[in-house]
Write a protein that holds these residues in place. Sequence first.
Motif, short mmCIF file in Angstrom:
data_model
loop_
_atom_site.label_atom_id
_atom_site.label_comp_id
_atom_site.label_asym_id
_atom_site.label_seq_id
_atom_site.Cartn_x
_atom_site.Cartn_y
_atom_site.Cartn_z
N LEU A 37 1.02 -0.72 -0.04
CA LEU A 37 -0.13 0.36 0.10
C LEU A 37 0.84 1.24 0.28
CD1 LEU A 37 -2.89 1.38 0.37
CD2 LEU A 37 -2.36 0.52 2.60
N HIS A 38 0.26 2.19 -0.81
CA HIS A 38 1.70 3.39 -1.34
C HIS A 38 1.05 4.83 0.09
CE1 HIS A 38 4.59 2.02 -3.48
NE2 HIS A 38 4.43 0.98 -3.82
N ASP A 39 -0.28 4.38 -0.73
CA ASP A 39 -1.25 6.54 0.41
C ASP A 39 -2.30 6.21 -0.54
OD1 ASP A 39 -0.57 8.19 1.10
OD2 ASP A 39 0.14 9.87 -0.17
N PHE A 40 -3.13 7.11 0.09
CA PHE A 40 -4.38 6.89 0.43
C PHE A 40 -4.38 8.20 -0.86
CE2 PHE A 40 -4.21 4.22 4.06
CZ PHE A 40 -5.45 3.40 4.29
N LEU A 41 -5.83 8.44 -1.73
CA LEU A 41 -5.96 8.97 -2.28
C LEU A 41 -6.45 9.75 -1.06
CD1 LEU A 41 -8.91 7.39 -4.48
CD2 LEU A 41 -5.95 7.95 -4.65
N GLU A 42 -5.69 11.49 -1.78
CA GLU A 42 -5.51 13.07 -0.82
C GLU A 42 -7.20 13.23 -0.72
OE1 GLU A 42 -2.89 16.51 -1.86
OE2 GLU A 42 -2.10 14.42 -1.46
N LYS A 43 -7.88 13.43 -1.60
CA LYS A 43 -9.69 13.26 -1.79
C LYS A 43 -9.66 12.33 -1.15
CE LYS A 43 -12.13 17.36 -2.65
NZ LYS A 43 -13.40 17.24 -3.19
N GLN A 44 -10.80 12.04 -0.46
CA GLN A 44 -11.41 11.04 -0.15
C GLN A 44 -12.73 11.38 -0.19
OE1 GLN A 44 -10.38 8.12 0.29
NE2 GLN A 44 -8.47 8.32 0.44
N GLU A 45 -13.41 10.85 -1.98
CA GLU A 45 -14.56 11.21 -2.46
C GLU A 45 -15.01 10.26 -1.89
OE1 GLU A 45 -13.76 13.24 -5.54
OE2 GLU A 45 -13.91 14.80 -5.10
N ASP A 46 -14.57 9.03 -2.11
CA ASP A 46 -15.60 7.63 -1.60
C ASP A 46 -15.11 6.33 -0.44
OD1 ASP A 46 -17.26 7.75 -4.36
OD2 ASP A 46 -15.07 7.70 -5.20
#
Length: 82
Positions: A37-46
């Motif tokens: 796992l590298h990173d979570f999406l910066e903007k969590q829209e889902d």
Amino acid sequence: MNLKKRRETMRTKKCCPVCGSTDIHLKAWANPNTRELHDFLEKQEDVYCTTCVEWYDEVITVEEFNKNKEGKEKDNGNVPCV
Ligand SMILES: [Zn+2]
């Protein structure tokens, strides 16, 4: 778990904005070869909540959820829910 650590967890732990469940799924970047796992999406829209079985467009921390809940309870006062 001591109290300080628990507070820290509450501040950073993400939960469902509606029911407060921490059993949620977010989209993330991962390497399919290493499954790393590298990173979570910066903007969590889902955000998917497995408790509500619903998709939401925001995620909040457990601390924020508790604050919102307290605020709502105060606003309602003694007015019965109809
Ligand atoms: Zn939920």
